[in-house]
Design a protein around this motif. Structure first.
Motif, mmCIF file in Angstrom:
data_model
loop_
_atom_site.group_PDB
_atom_site.id
_atom_site.type_symbol
_atom_site.label_atom_id
_atom_site.label_comp_id
_atom_site.label_asym_id
_atom_site.label_seq_id
_atom_site.Cartn_x
_atom_site.Cartn_y
_atom_site.Cartn_z
ATOM 1 N N ARG A 165 0.818 -1.217 0.000
ATOM 2 C CA ARG A 165 0.000 0.000 0.000
ATOM 3 C C ARG A 165 0.853 1.269 0.000
ATOM 4 O O ARG A 165 0.566 2.218 -0.732
ATOM 5 C CB ARG A 165 -0.953 0.014 1.206
ATOM 6 N N ASP A 166 1.910 1.290 0.804
ATOM 7 C CA ASP A 166 2.721 2.506 0.889
ATOM 8 C C ASP A 166 3.429 2.801 -0.431
ATOM 9 O O ASP A 166 3.547 3.956 -0.839
ATOM 10 C CB ASP A 166 3.745 2.369 2.022
ATOM 11 N N THR A 167 3.908 1.757 -1.112
ATOM 12 C CA THR A 167 4.556 1.957 -2.408
ATOM 13 C C THR A 167 3.569 2.486 -3.436
ATOM 14 O O THR A 167 3.878 3.406 -4.203
ATOM 15 C CB THR A 167 5.179 0.639 -2.916
ATOM 16 N N LEU A 168 2.358 1.919 -3.450
ATOM 17 C CA LEU A 168 1.349 2.387 -4.396
ATOM 18 C C LEU A 168 0.961 3.831 -4.122
ATOM 19 O O LEU A 168 0.771 4.620 -5.049
ATOM 20 C CB LEU A 168 0.112 1.484 -4.338
ATOM 21 N N PHE A 169 0.869 4.205 -2.853
ATOM 22 C CA PHE A 169 0.528 5.587 -2.527
ATOM 23 C C PHE A 169 1.593 6.554 -3.046
ATOM 24 O O PHE A 169 1.284 7.632 -3.556
ATOM 25 C CB PHE A 169 0.360 5.755 -1.018
ATOM 26 N N VAL A 170 2.871 6.174 -2.925
ATOM 27 C CA VAL A 170 3.939 7.028 -3.449
ATOM 28 C C VAL A 170 3.852 7.103 -4.973
ATOM 29 O O VAL A 170 4.023 8.172 -5.569
ATOM 30 C CB VAL A 170 5.323 6.500 -3.012
ATOM 31 N N LEU A 171 3.563 5.967 -5.614
ATOM 32 C CA LEU A 171 3.417 5.959 -7.074
ATOM 33 C C LEU A 171 2.268 6.856 -7.502
ATOM 34 O O LEU A 171 2.406 7.660 -8.440
ATOM 35 C CB LEU A 171 3.176 4.526 -7.561
ATOM 36 N N TRP A 172 1.099 6.734 -6.829
ATOM 37 C CA TRP A 172 -0.034 7.605 -7.180
ATOM 38 C C TRP A 172 0.344 9.067 -6.976
ATOM 39 O O TRP A 172 -0.036 9.931 -7.782
ATOM 40 C CB TRP A 172 -1.261 7.293 -6.309
ATOM 41 N N PHE A 173 1.087 9.360 -5.913
ATOM 42 C CA PHE A 173 1.503 10.742 -5.628
ATOM 43 C C PHE A 173 2.307 11.304 -6.794
ATOM 44 O O PHE A 173 2.047 12.415 -7.271
ATOM 45 C CB PHE A 173 2.333 10.774 -4.342
#
Length: 249
Positions: A165-173
């Motif tokens: 989840r944290d990696t995906l959130f950074v990618l979306w950011f």
């Protein structure tokens, strides 16, 4: 945009839902909320900057203290393949007729809904399939912010669950920053006032979503997505009936 009191209440409720889904699933804040918003007003370029601003705020808050859990290798690989199609998608969003983009958003949402209902997972089994999913997901992300499920298909195979989840959130950011810069360069109204006004509903949804995420870890995610798919198809059905009957919400 001038909305009635009823429409404002409906929009606020949709942003509660958007924040809930984003925090609860790690993706889908746009895919599961944008079709509802388009029932209120067929204006993707009105809603997308608001969704994008909220994503920047809440993804930043969620991962700010957990950056050490981010899979930087996945970020580098995915962005390498997604950057160009992302920009192409943004150009399409800014240049194509609104009706085309609305139809495109509903079509992609319908596709996701059907795959969730029948419990068919989009899977990646080879580097070439990974790259294809990155490219198509990047384009969908640029055109409408709903490319996440395709990108997630690669992420679930390549990342440890603790970094997911944290990696995906950074990618979306990162992807949303690119989109917002393109909006600003093109002169699109970023809807700062509406973003601030709808921040509280989105924050309420975000807090509920964080609690739901903990519960999700102990439940069958496929069943949850199946019910979400049924709801999405219902939304699309409402949209089609609205257009066929030519009556405003």
């Amino acid at each position: 945009m001038d909305f009635s009191s009823t429409q404002i209440i409906v929009i606020s409720a949709i942003f509660v839902w958007s924040g809930f889904v984003r925090a609860g699933l790690g993706f889908g804040g746009a895919a599961l909320a944008l079709p509802l918003m388009l029932l209120v007003a067929d204006k993707p370029l009105f809603f997308l900057p608001i969704i994008a601003t909220h994503l920047l705020i809440f993804s930043g808050i969620t991962t700010g203290l957990r950056f050490k859990h981010v899979d930087h290798g996945f970020l580098r690989e995915s962005l390498t393949w997604m950057m160009v199609p992302k920009l192409i998608g943004v150009i399409g969003l800014l240049s194509l007729p609104t009706q085309w983009m609305v139809a495109f958003i509903y079509a992609i949402t319908g596709f996701y809904a059907v795959t969730w209902i029948i419990k068919w997972e989009i899977k990646s089994q080879s580097p070439w399939v990974d790259r294809l999913l990155y490219i198509v997901g990047g384009y969908f992300s640029g055109a409408s912010l709903i490319g996440a499920p395709l990108i997630v298909a690669v992420a679930v195979r390549k990342m440890a669950i603790s970094a997911y989840r944290d990696t995906l959130f950074v990618l979306w950011f990162i992807l949303v920053v690119i989109k917002m810069l393109a909006f600003a360069i093109a002169g699109v109204d970023l809807q700062w006032q509406w973003s601030l006004a709808l921040l509280i509903p989105a924050a309420c949804g975000h807090m509920l979503g964080l609690k739901f995420h903990k519960l999700m870890l102990t439940r069958d995610a496929k069943v949850v997505r199946q019910w979400l798919g049924v709801c999405l198809l219902g939304v699309i059905g409402l949209a089609l009936s609205k257009y066929l009957l030519a009556t405003p919400l």
